[in-house]
Design an enzyme around this catalytic site. Structure first.
Site, PDB file in Angstrom:
ATOM      1  N   ASP A   8       0.865  -1.183   0.000  1.00  0.00           N
ATOM      2  CA  ASP A   8       0.000   0.000   0.000  1.00  0.00           C
ATOM      3  C   ASP A   8       0.907   1.239   0.000  1.00  0.00           C
ATOM      4  OD1 ASP A   8       0.953   0.224   2.592  1.00  0.00           O
ATOM      5  OD2 ASP A   8      -1.021   0.299   3.558  1.00  0.00           O
ATOM      6  N   CYS A  65       3.159  -3.272   3.991  1.00  0.00           N
ATOM      7  CA  CYS A  65       2.290  -2.161   4.390  1.00  0.00           C
ATOM      8  C   CYS A  65       2.954  -1.503   5.601  1.00  0.00           C
ATOM      9  CB  CYS A  65       0.844  -2.601   4.631  1.00  0.00           C
ATOM     10  SG  CYS A  65       0.531  -3.611   6.095  1.00  0.00           S
ATOM     11  N   THR A  67       2.587  -1.893   8.876  1.00  0.00           N
ATOM     12  CA  THR A  67       3.008  -2.892   9.869  1.00  0.00           C
ATOM     13  C   THR A  67       3.247  -4.271   9.261  1.00  0.00           C
ATOM     14  OG1 THR A  67       0.710  -3.474  10.250  1.00  0.00           O
ATOM     15  CG2 THR A  67       1.664  -1.789  11.709  1.00  0.00           C
ATOM     16  N   HIS A  98       9.826 -24.198   8.334  1.00  0.00           N
ATOM     17  CA  HIS A  98       8.742 -24.968   8.960  1.00  0.00           C
ATOM     18  C   HIS A  98       7.382 -24.732   8.319  1.00  0.00           C
ATOM     19  CE1 HIS A  98      10.856 -25.856  13.076  1.00  0.00           C
ATOM     20  NE2 HIS A  98      11.587 -26.188  12.039  1.00  0.00           N
ATOM     21  N   HIS A 133       6.881 -31.272   8.985  1.00  0.00           N
ATOM     22  CA  HIS A 133       6.418 -29.908   8.708  1.00  0.00           C
ATOM     23  C   HIS A 133       5.539 -29.878   7.450  1.00  0.00           C
ATOM     24  CE1 HIS A 133       9.012 -28.638  11.890  1.00  0.00           C
ATOM     25  NE2 HIS A 133      10.068 -29.156  11.284  1.00  0.00           N
TER      26      HIS A 133
HETATM   27  C1  RB5 Z   1      -1.969   2.578   6.717  1.00  0.00           C
HETATM   28  O1  RB5 Z   1      -2.000   3.738   7.480  1.00  0.00           O
HETATM   29  C2  RB5 Z   1      -1.749   1.372   7.615  1.00  0.00           C
HETATM   30  O2  RB5 Z   1      -2.873   1.148   8.407  1.00  0.00           O
HETATM   31  C3  RB5 Z   1      -1.407   0.148   6.795  1.00  0.00           C
HETATM   32  O3  RB5 Z   1      -0.278   0.399   6.031  1.00  0.00           O
HETATM   33  C4  RB5 Z   1      -1.083  -1.120   7.560  1.00  0.00           C
HETATM   34  O4  RB5 Z   1      -0.168  -0.867   8.582  1.00  0.00           O
HETATM   35  C5  RB5 Z   1      -2.229  -1.947   7.991  1.00  0.00           C
HETATM   36  O5  RB5 Z   1      -2.084  -3.017   8.579  1.00  0.00           O
END
Ligand code: RB5
Length: 144
Positions: A8, A65, A67, A98, A133
């Site tokens: 994203d 993304c 996180t 695994h 596994h």
């Molecule tokens: C975008 O602000 C953020 O929410 C997205 O990149 C991600 O971290 C979602 O899990």
């Protein structure tokens, strides 16, 4: 191996770095987007890449993304896509050894480029161990 990559807006800068790292290792990944930092919705990219892996269009993928959480959750809705969110090298090694993870998910707001490179290298070079596994991985998507 056919590779695919997506992110994203929050993951876009790290995706570009990962693409270059893959290229330096002889891997040309198809880039599904995003192509800039304009705000987008992470599920769209996770689904797009997850579907492509599930269809068999690609063997391996990288998702980024903010996180790595949301985009991997969306990708893992698609049977056959095993996206593993890895914040450090041990997780990447285990995800391959695994879990036979076929998609690496990274959090651009969690790991810096140096750590991401070490994670990517572990993901690239670690083989699936198979055996018990393999039996467990088969249970993730029964009937597939
Ligand atoms: C975008 O602000 C953020 O929410 C997205 O990149 C991600 O971290 C979602 O899990």
């Amino acid at each position: 191996m056919r590779w695919v990559i997506a992110s994203d807006h929050a993951g876009y800068p790290l995706k570009e770095e990962v693409k270059a790292l893959l290229k330096a290792r002889g891997v040309e990944a198809t880039d599904l987007g995003a192509h800039d930092t304009q705000r987008t919705d992470y599920p769209d990219w996770g689904h797009r890449l997850g579907e492509a892996i599930a269809r068999g269009d690609y063997d391996r993928g990288v998702l980024v993304c903010g996180t790595g959480i949301g985009i991997s959750i969306a990708a893992n809705r698609h049977a056959g896509c095993r996206a593993a969110l890895c914040n450090e090298v041990f997780m990447a090694r285990m995800a391959r050894a695994h879990n036979d993870a076929n998609v690496l998910a990274l959090g651009a707001r969690v790991v810096g480029p140096g750590v991401a490179e070490a994670i990517l290298d572990a993901f690239l070079t670690t083989a699936f161990e198979g055996g018990r596994h393999g039996d467990r991985v088969k249970k993730i998507d029964p009937g597939r």
